[in-house]
Design a protein around this motif. Structure first.
Motif, PDB file in Angstrom:
ATOM      1  N   PRO A  53      -2.736  -3.459   6.315  1.00 40.33           N
ATOM      2  CA  PRO A  53      -3.676  -2.776   5.407  1.00 40.33           C
ATOM      3  C   PRO A  53      -4.410  -3.391   4.245  1.00 40.33           C
ATOM      4  N   TYR A  54      -5.385  -2.852   3.346  1.00 40.87           N
ATOM      5  CA  TYR A  54      -6.703  -3.308   2.957  1.00 40.87           C
ATOM      6  C   TYR A  54      -6.993  -4.546   2.627  1.00 40.87           C
ATOM      7  N   LYS A  55      -5.783  -5.378   2.013  1.00 39.35           N
ATOM      8  CA  LYS A  55      -5.370  -6.441   1.427  1.00 39.35           C
ATOM      9  C   LYS A  55      -4.336  -7.264   1.780  1.00 39.35           C
TER      10      LYS A  55
ATOM     11  N   LYS B 224      -7.699   1.335  -3.207  1.00 38.60           N
ATOM     12  CA  LYS B 224      -6.988   0.340  -1.996  1.00 38.60           C
ATOM     13  C   LYS B 224      -8.194  -1.242  -1.761  1.00 38.60           C
TER      14      LYS B 224
ATOM     15  N   CYS C  23     -14.475  -0.626   4.394  1.00 45.41           N
ATOM     16  CA  CYS C  23     -15.227  -0.116   3.668  1.00 45.41           C
ATOM     17  C   CYS C  23     -17.083  -0.674   4.432  1.00 45.41           C
TER      18      CYS C  23
ATOM     19  N   GLU D  42       1.095  -1.061   0.204  1.00 44.63           N
ATOM     20  CA  GLU D  42       0.294   0.032  -0.140  1.00 44.63           C
ATOM     21  C   GLU D  42       0.911   1.643   0.051  1.00 44.63           C
TER      22      GLU D  42
END
Lengths: 458, 458
Positions: free
Chosen positions: B7-9, A80, B92, A14
């Motif tokens: 992180p998001y992923k 992201k 999200c 990221e």
């Protein structure tokens, strides 16, 4: 770093993701020609464009000098969720081809829109939301853009009205359902819901539709309703700007492993993917810092770069949009219904047109049965079922890799794998059944559509 | 490590990928009951199984003691083309639900088969190739397994014959074309190409087909041809073994960031995804090293764990396969045609059945309109369009996250997002049009199918 250590897939962290888009126009000595008001023949003003597009996007469209533009936090957050996309070393393909070439592809298909289109959709939806709009209208051809925009609008709670080229609407009913699942309304174009649609249907009642028609309808739908603006998935300079996230990620990943591509290949319809992929590499080329061979690949059935003219043209069939100087087949050009998939726009991005005209990139056209042959070959060794659009780039990448096999050259080939073909199974079925054919427009046919160019060129 | 930095992923690097599969049976004090020969009622021998399955897979099927089994280099190479799959932090979704829960999902849909099924397909194809076979036969329900096997066979140059449950064959014509693109032959089941198919059609001419029927046909097709073996995409212990790559990657990624799930949720049809996802966590639970709440989610229309019996049963409608002790609805159970998507097998993995029977995991059943509601909600905030199967897990994950909202608990929820719904658009269309309905089998209906259980249980 030695090539031995290059993983099958390079994912940036990221922290390494681009935080700015790159505006390649800032580094072009000769800029693309300005957009013109079709009525006055004078360059369009921000105010005029503001009736059609969101204010911030108008600013980006007209900005030829700022090299880097910050990506807003909200967009970075969305990126992201599905980015970085992987840069893949095609070890299995290289082995199957028995080529000394090193093949890389930047794969943009791992999101529900199935393509790179989401990169610009989320940006355009964000600016519409920020401006306090109710919703946006757009056109879609193969359906990738419409799906991407539906996803983006759903994320920001915006209304989304999509005009889908009739032939795609019929060939791809499932795309429509994906868009509806994300809350969009989808209308086959040309339709009776707009004045321009009615006019086109009166003149050509049996038309399969075209992107040019659908754009006219979407623009009319946006400008005739309070709180709506029109958004577009390709061609415009703002779209190419957003899509530079593809090339910037690619460049960062390649630099990290000391990889320098000799050849960069991308499919080109309106130019959004190609423009995004090549941007940072083209920037180096423009500044004399590096050299790359860059190849745009287009369908032989819709050959704007290879057989079009570089002239001012209407962006839409209804002639309501500004005039743009671009390589074009004429806004009256209708691609054959025989042509599967996207890449069916009559013109090409103004930025790419100018770069091509300056000799900074090449263009090739390929026929669709050869494209599907390449797609199947690729799918069977690399696993991914590519979109027909992306497979144009695959076809030329395979050709270049096989040339390396003949000459023994260890070239590094990079191509853009823009998306997946899950919604193109009618076309794959036609290929599987040996029923796919090719179509190349005749010189007479092209001359007829060149006659639709505006008088300003004369 | 603080959650702020997650992180998001999370993508593991190639070095961090599992190099061995984990055989959870080695850590089970009470093992699953042995497979029985339906003729003799005695445990099946390796020799008997060798007529149906590849030798190496028979070995894996019967191995209850080796905790770790090396993944061959060729399979690791293929895994690197599409793995690691991302472990996603659903930031999200958490925000949209306004829940203090921390939600993670392991997303297996980023490959052309659209699901986790490829993890076992490539292993089974590899062992078939290594044994010098010409090809393999199999059944497929929703089509994910057939697609995965087609891809794997194409990679190793093996012939692939797929029997596809008739209702799916008709609902998903595009799946068939994907399989054909990868060179497989696809036959709707029941068919007139096998003796067992003819017999089933004679008795039930209007049948929609079932996995049980298709298995019988595929087994017959394999055992009646020289150089062929049968392969299966779920239920078997060998399949769960290969699928542990999902859980092992998840565990490594979570350990790396100091994340410990409180609740682990997976959809369960035959159990391949759930078994693979939970394996290393269940291993810790079995050894008393950690505790986790584990929830299997199944359709209310095919409720093997929640309403089935734990008994020896036929694995297929034609009764040609070994008997397996499992939670089952009876091999005569036919899921309602109203039920969309997969998760339509009458029984459950022997390993999962035994773990469930020992109280080491829970099970819930959910109705499909609620599942699609959860799917749409998830898609609109997380971008990914989930498969109906995966959406069963989403439904329960949402329920648990909303419970946390009520109680204020900051639980960490992990669920398996097994695949994408691109080939399920008829079902999404039914949901979008408000035409989807639910079906729960009556007690009488279930009792009737329990009557098809073999006598050995009495």
């Amino acid at each position: 770093m030695s090539n031995e250590k290059i993983p099958y897939k390079i994912y940036l962290s990221e922290d390494e993701l681009p935080k700015q888009w790159y505006n390649v126009r800032a580094d072009m000595k000769k800029k693309p020609a300005p957009l013109l008001n079709p009525g006055t023949g004078m360059p369009v003003t921000a105010e005029e464009l503001g009736h059609v597009f969101c204010d911030e996007l108008v600013k980006q469209e007209l900005d030829e000098t700022t090299p880097y533009i910050d990506i807003p936090e909200e967009i970075l957050g969305f990126y992201k969720m599905y980015r970085p996309s992987p840069l893949v070393r095609a070890y299995c393909l290289e082995k199957a081809l028995d080529t000394p070439a090193k093949i890389y592809y930047k794969f943009e298909g791992n999101n529900t829109s199935g393509s790179h289109k989401l990169n610009s959709a989320i940006a355009q939806a964000y600016y519409a939301k920020k401006q306090g709009l109710k919703g946006v209208t757009t056109e879609t051809g193969a359906g990738q853009w419409g799906t991407a925009l539906s996803m983006a609008c759903s994320y920001f709670g915006l209304d989304c009205k999509v005009y889908m080229v009739k032939v795609s609407y019929e060939q791809k009913p499932f795309r429509r359902e994906v868009m509806r699942t994300y809350g969009a309304s989808v209308t086959p174009s040309p339709s009776m819901t707009t004045e321009v649609g009615k006019k086109i249907l009166a003149e050509f009642p049996d038309t399969n539709g075209s992107l040019g028609c659908a754009i006219s309808e979407a623009v009319e739908a946006a400008t005739s309703q309070e709180g709506y603006r029109y958004v577009l998935g390709s061609v415009l300079s703002q779209v190419l700007l957003h899509q530079t996230v593809i090339g910037l990620e690619t460049k960062t990943a390649m630099d990290k492993y000391g990889i320098k591509p000799d050849i960069i290949i991308g499919c080109a319809g309106g130019g959004s993917n190609l423009g995004g992929l090549i941007a940072p590499f083209m920037g180096e080329k423009l500044k004399g810092e590096a050299d790359y061979r860059i190849i745009a690949v287009e369908p032989a059935s819709c050959p704007s770069l290879t057989r079009g003219v570089y002239a001012y043209d209407f962006c839409d069939t209804g002639k309501v949009c500004p005039l743009q100087k671009m390589y074009t087949l004429g806004s009256g050009f209708m691609p054959s219904a025989n042509h599967a998939g996207g890449l069916r726009y009559h013109g090409m991005s103004a930025i790419l047109s100018e770069l091509y005209d300056q000799g900074l990139m090449e263009a090739k056209s390929v026929e669709q049965t050869a494209v599907f042959e390449a797609a199947q070959r690729f799918a069977r060794v690399e696993g991914i079922l590519p979109a027909p659009e992306s497979s144009h780039a695959i076809k030329v990448a395979l050709d270049e890799a096989l040339k390396c096999k003949e000459t023994g050259e260890e070239k590094t080939i990079l191509f853009g794998l823009t998306g997946t073909g899950y919604f193109d199974m009618y076309a794959y079925a036609a290929y599987n059944d040996g029923k796919m054919s090719d179509y190349i427009p005749s010189d007479e046919e092209l001359q007829k559509s060149f006659d639709t160019l505006p008088k300003i060129n004369k």
